[in-house]
Enzyme design. Sequence first.
Site, PDB file in Angstrom:
ATOM      1  N   LYS A 164      44.223  20.639  62.130  1.00  0.00           N
ATOM      2  CA  LYS A 164      43.291  22.150  62.098  1.00  0.00           C
ATOM      3  C   LYS A 164      42.108  20.577  62.417  1.00  0.00           C
ATOM      4  O   LYS A 164      41.980  19.796  61.285  1.00  0.00           O
ATOM      5  CB  LYS A 164      42.965  22.725  61.077  1.00  0.00           C
ATOM      6  CG  LYS A 164      44.352  24.118  61.599  1.00  0.00           C
ATOM      7  CD  LYS A 164      44.478  24.421  60.011  1.00  0.00           C
ATOM      8  CE  LYS A 164      45.646  25.972  61.171  1.00  0.00           C
ATOM      9  NZ  LYS A 164      45.561  26.778  59.572  1.00  0.00           N
TER      10      LYS A 164
ATOM     11  N   ARG B 101      58.407  24.462  59.155  1.00  0.00           N
ATOM     12  CA  ARG B 101      57.096  23.825  57.987  1.00  0.00           C
ATOM     13  C   ARG B 101      57.465  24.363  56.737  1.00  0.00           C
ATOM     14  O   ARG B 101      57.372  23.041  55.837  1.00  0.00           O
ATOM     15  CB  ARG B 101      56.443  24.206  58.678  1.00  0.00           C
ATOM     16  CG  ARG B 101      55.013  23.628  57.865  1.00  0.00           C
ATOM     17  CD  ARG B 101      53.554  23.693  58.763  1.00  0.00           C
ATOM     18  NE  ARG B 101      52.415  23.882  57.973  1.00  0.00           N
ATOM     19  CZ  ARG B 101      51.984  22.458  57.845  1.00  0.00           C
ATOM     20  NH1 ARG B 101      52.694  21.985  58.015  1.00  0.00           N
ATOM     21  NH2 ARG B 101      50.519  22.643  57.416  1.00  0.00           N
TER      22      ARG B 101
ATOM     23  N   TYR C 165      54.590  27.098  47.666  1.00  0.00           N
ATOM     24  CA  TYR C 165      56.069  26.864  47.852  1.00  0.00           C
ATOM     25  C   TYR C 165      56.593  26.472  46.470  1.00  0.00           C
ATOM     26  O   TYR C 165      57.973  26.225  45.646  1.00  0.00           O
ATOM     27  CB  TYR C 165      55.864  25.179  48.559  1.00  0.00           C
ATOM     28  CG  TYR C 165      55.720  26.013  49.588  1.00  0.00           C
ATOM     29  CD1 TYR C 165      56.312  26.234  50.885  1.00  0.00           C
ATOM     30  CD2 TYR C 165      54.394  25.039  49.675  1.00  0.00           C
ATOM     31  CE1 TYR C 165      55.852  26.192  51.780  1.00  0.00           C
ATOM     32  CE2 TYR C 165      53.791  24.979  51.547  1.00  0.00           C
ATOM     33  CZ  TYR C 165      54.731  25.706  52.652  1.00  0.00           C
ATOM     34  OH  TYR C 165      54.107  25.866  53.796  1.00  0.00           O
TER      35      TYR C 165
ATOM     36  N   ARG D 196      52.838  21.389  62.221  1.00  0.00           N
ATOM     37  CA  ARG D 196      52.348  22.872  62.964  1.00  0.00           C
ATOM     38  C   ARG D 196      53.196  22.993  64.246  1.00  0.00           C
ATOM     39  O   ARG D 196      53.093  21.732  64.895  1.00  0.00           O
ATOM     40  CB  ARG D 196      51.213  23.325  62.919  1.00  0.00           C
ATOM     41  CG  ARG D 196      50.260  23.233  61.013  1.00  0.00           C
ATOM     42  CD  ARG D 196      49.265  23.628  61.475  1.00  0.00           C
ATOM     43  NE  ARG D 196      48.575  23.203  59.945  1.00  0.00           N
ATOM     44  CZ  ARG D 196      48.126  22.843  59.732  1.00  0.00           C
ATOM     45  NH1 ARG D 196      47.542  21.632  59.941  1.00  0.00           N
ATOM     46  NH2 ARG D 196      47.513  23.130  58.184  1.00  0.00           N
TER      47      ARG D 196
ATOM     48  N   HIS E  41      47.333  20.440  54.752  1.00  0.00           N
ATOM     49  CA  HIS E  41      46.572  21.305  53.760  1.00  0.00           C
ATOM     50  C   HIS E  41      45.283  20.297  53.107  1.00  0.00           C
ATOM     51  O   HIS E  41      45.256  19.216  52.289  1.00  0.00           O
ATOM     52  CB  HIS E  41      47.335  21.862  53.164  1.00  0.00           C
ATOM     53  CG  HIS E  41      48.428  22.264  53.174  1.00  0.00           C
ATOM     54  ND1 HIS E  41      49.558  22.494  52.216  1.00  0.00           N
ATOM     55  CD2 HIS E  41      48.962  22.968  54.022  1.00  0.00           C
ATOM     56  CE1 HIS E  41      50.547  23.922  53.270  1.00  0.00           C
ATOM     57  NE2 HIS E  41      49.647  23.808  54.015  1.00  0.00           N
TER      58      HIS E  41
ATOM     59  N   HIS F 280      56.917  27.755  62.256  1.00  0.00           N
ATOM     60  CA  HIS F 280      56.325  27.477  60.878  1.00  0.00           C
ATOM     61  C   HIS F 280      57.422  27.669  59.297  1.00  0.00           C
ATOM     62  O   HIS F 280      57.555  26.916  58.501  1.00  0.00           O
ATOM     63  CB  HIS F 280      55.346  28.792  60.430  1.00  0.00           C
ATOM     64  CG  HIS F 280      53.955  27.973  59.807  1.00  0.00           C
ATOM     65  ND1 HIS F 280      53.316  27.421  60.370  1.00  0.00           N
ATOM     66  CD2 HIS F 280      53.143  28.351  58.868  1.00  0.00           C
ATOM     67  CE1 HIS F 280      52.249  26.870  60.006  1.00  0.00           C
ATOM     68  NE2 HIS F 280      52.382  27.667  59.078  1.00  0.00           N
TER      69      HIS F 280
END
Length: 329
Positions: A196, A268, A300, A172, A291, A265
Amino acid sequence: MGSRPGASTDRRAVGAVSEPAPSLDPAVRSAIDDFLGSLQVERGASLHTLAAYRRDLTGFERFLAREGRGLAAVGVTDLSRYLGTLRRRGLGSRSIARHLSAVRGLYRFLLDGRRIARDPTEHLDSPRPARRLPRTLSVEDAAALVEAPDASRPDGLRDRALLELLYACGLRASEALGLRVEDVNFAAGYVMVTGKGNRQRLVPAGAHALEWVRRYLTVRPRLVRREAPALFLNRSGRALSRQSLWNLIRRAARRAGIRAGVSPHTLRHSFASHLLERGADLRSVQAMLGHVDISTTQIYTHLPSTVIHEMYRKFHPRARRATERRAAG
């Protein structure tokens, strides 16, 4: 004395304009503050995330004040009415789902702390936003983009190293800009990434990307003006900003001849898509992307890969005829 014609109408108009807003319940504000505090302390939520939660919950707080309801008195009917007000404001499904997520988080926090006896959001379904497939680059365009910066200049070397890492590791923007020099392990071939919620993960970095980072580090001292832990610096010796990252990607896209919009992004997304279409397993890609939920990574798998396109061109009768006509012409 007789009243002036229209005086009562004027008074009604003035009353409508100056009608005071319903007073907010201090208990609701206190509960919201406590919930946000727990997000910051226990989950390491960023200031950006906290600000977004506060905006959404402030709207819910005002709704409760208008309805004259306390947090413990709210039921499913009240929440449905609240979601209806959001729809009438023109919010889409994705935004409404975000608002409801904030309210749901608040009620779970209060229930866990035994400050309420039940969670009214428990059986309330979130609106399902339309799933948008992420934009990705072809392998050729991704290579052209990361190779676009002028590596004869110190800032060009920096840009090349940064783009190489974004694509090689699927980072990110905030993760790339938050890297420190010591987060890159050249010997083991990985990068320590802080994602995150301050969750850390090790992401492999290819030899090619690491070689460009190594080259950048030879010129990085020219950018340093003072003690600077950040890996990627601007010309003032400070950590590169998000705006600077966006600008350098736009410049690289123009140099590479890529007309469609490209963002951090996009690299990414391309990282994940290119790995999966070449046979990488979903769990490994999930771990590298950071994730928490694999369903986030599964989007994806909905992207048509190069292999699927080739199979279609080879076996579909209409596609084959068009290919044969072009070859004959």
